[in-house]
Scaffold this active site. Structure first.
Site, mmCIF file in Angstrom:
data_model
loop_
_atom_site.group_PDB
_atom_site.id
_atom_site.type_symbol
_atom_site.label_atom_id
_atom_site.label_comp_id
_atom_site.label_asym_id
_atom_site.label_seq_id
_atom_site.Cartn_x
_atom_site.Cartn_y
_atom_site.Cartn_z
ATOM 1 N N ASP A 189 -13.197 53.504 10.395
ATOM 2 C CA ASP A 189 -14.247 53.148 11.347
ATOM 3 C C ASP A 189 -15.607 53.049 10.656
ATOM 4 O O ASP A 189 -16.431 52.205 11.001
ATOM 5 C CB ASP A 189 -14.303 54.172 12.487
ATOM 6 C CG ASP A 189 -12.981 54.290 13.195
ATOM 7 O OD1 ASP A 189 -12.772 53.580 14.180
ATOM 8 O OD2 ASP A 189 -12.137 55.083 12.731
ATOM 9 N N GLU A 238 -20.122 45.674 16.844
ATOM 10 C CA GLU A 238 -18.977 44.805 17.124
ATOM 11 C C GLU A 238 -18.979 44.405 18.590
ATOM 12 O O GLU A 238 -19.148 45.233 19.476
ATOM 13 C CB GLU A 238 -17.669 45.508 16.781
ATOM 14 C CG GLU A 238 -16.468 44.592 16.909
ATOM 15 C CD GLU A 238 -15.192 45.243 16.422
ATOM 16 O OE1 GLU A 238 -14.653 44.786 15.411
ATOM 17 O OE2 GLU A 238 -14.754 46.203 17.060
ATOM 18 N N ASP A 282 -19.352 50.518 14.667
ATOM 19 C CA ASP A 282 -18.027 50.164 15.168
ATOM 20 C C ASP A 282 -17.784 51.072 16.370
ATOM 21 O O ASP A 282 -17.505 52.261 16.203
ATOM 22 C CB ASP A 282 -16.970 50.386 14.084
ATOM 23 C CG ASP A 282 -15.573 50.031 14.555
ATOM 24 O OD1 ASP A 282 -15.432 49.100 15.372
ATOM 25 O OD2 ASP A 282 -14.615 50.694 14.113
#
Length: 162
Positions: free
Chosen positions: A141, A68, A7
Site C-alpha cells: 500500500d 487513487e 492509496d
C-alpha cells in the site's frame, strides 16, 4: 514541490511523500501505512485516519495530494468502506487547503511503466527505480501511494521544468 501520494483503504491507508526538485530529481522523504482495526467502531477508524493524515501533513507540508480514484469493485461493501476512508482523506485535504488530484489505476501504470496493464511487481520496481531506493517499498500500500505521487509529478512535469 512536495507531493503526498495516498492509496486509500479503511484497514490500510498507504501514504508516501516525495520531494521533486525537478522531474529527474525525485526523492522519497518517507512512506508507510495508517492502519485501523476492524474491531473498532467505524467513526473511530475514520477519526484515526484523519488524525494520522493530519500529522503527516503537519510534518511534511505537501503542496499537493495525489489519491487513487475510486473504481467500482465487485464487492459493494469494499466500495463503501474505501469510500468512507476516502471521505476522511478528502476532508482532511480540504481543511488544510491542499489541492487534491485523483488518478485512476490505469493512468498511474502508464505514467510509471508506459503500459496500462502493468502488474504489481512491475509497478513496484518502477517506484524503486524512479526514487533510487535500495529496495521495493513495503508494504504494498505504501508502494502504491508512492506510485500515485510519482504519477502526479510525471503528469505535471512541465511545471517542474519552468
Amino acid at each position: 514541490m512536495i507531493v503526498l501520494g495516498i492509496d486509500p483503504g479503511l484497514s490500510l491507508v498507504g501514504w508516501g511523500v516525495i520531494e521533486a526538485k525537478s522531474v529527474n530529481n525525485l526523492s522519497a522523504l518517507n512512506y508507510g501505512c495508517i492502519t485501523t482495526s476492524p474491531k473498532d467502531a467505524l467513526i473511530d477508524r475514520i477519526k484515526h485516519i484523519n488524525l494520522e493524515l493530519q500529522s503527516i501533513i503537519d510534518k511534511y507540508k505537501p503542496s499537493v495530494i495525489a489519491i487513487e480514484q475510486l473504481f467500482f469493485l465487485k464487492k459493494s461493501a469494499s466500495v463503501a468502506s474505501i469510500g468512507q476512508a476516502r471521505g476522511a482523506i478528502v476532508l482532511t485535504a480540504a481543511l488544510n487547503k491542499i489541492p487534491l488530484f485523483e488518478y485512476n489505476p490505469r493512468l498511474v501504470k502508464v505514467a510509471l511503466t508506459g503500459y496500462g496493464s502493468a502488474d504489481k511487481h512491475q509497478m513496484q520496481h518502477m517506484v524503486k527505480t524512479f526514487l533510487r531506493l535500495k529496495e521495493i517499498p513495503k508494504p504494498d500500500d505504501a508502494a502504491d501511494a508512492l506510485a500515485m505521487a510519482v504519477c502526479h509529478i510525471n503528469t505535471n512535469s512541465q511545471k517542474l521544468r519552468g
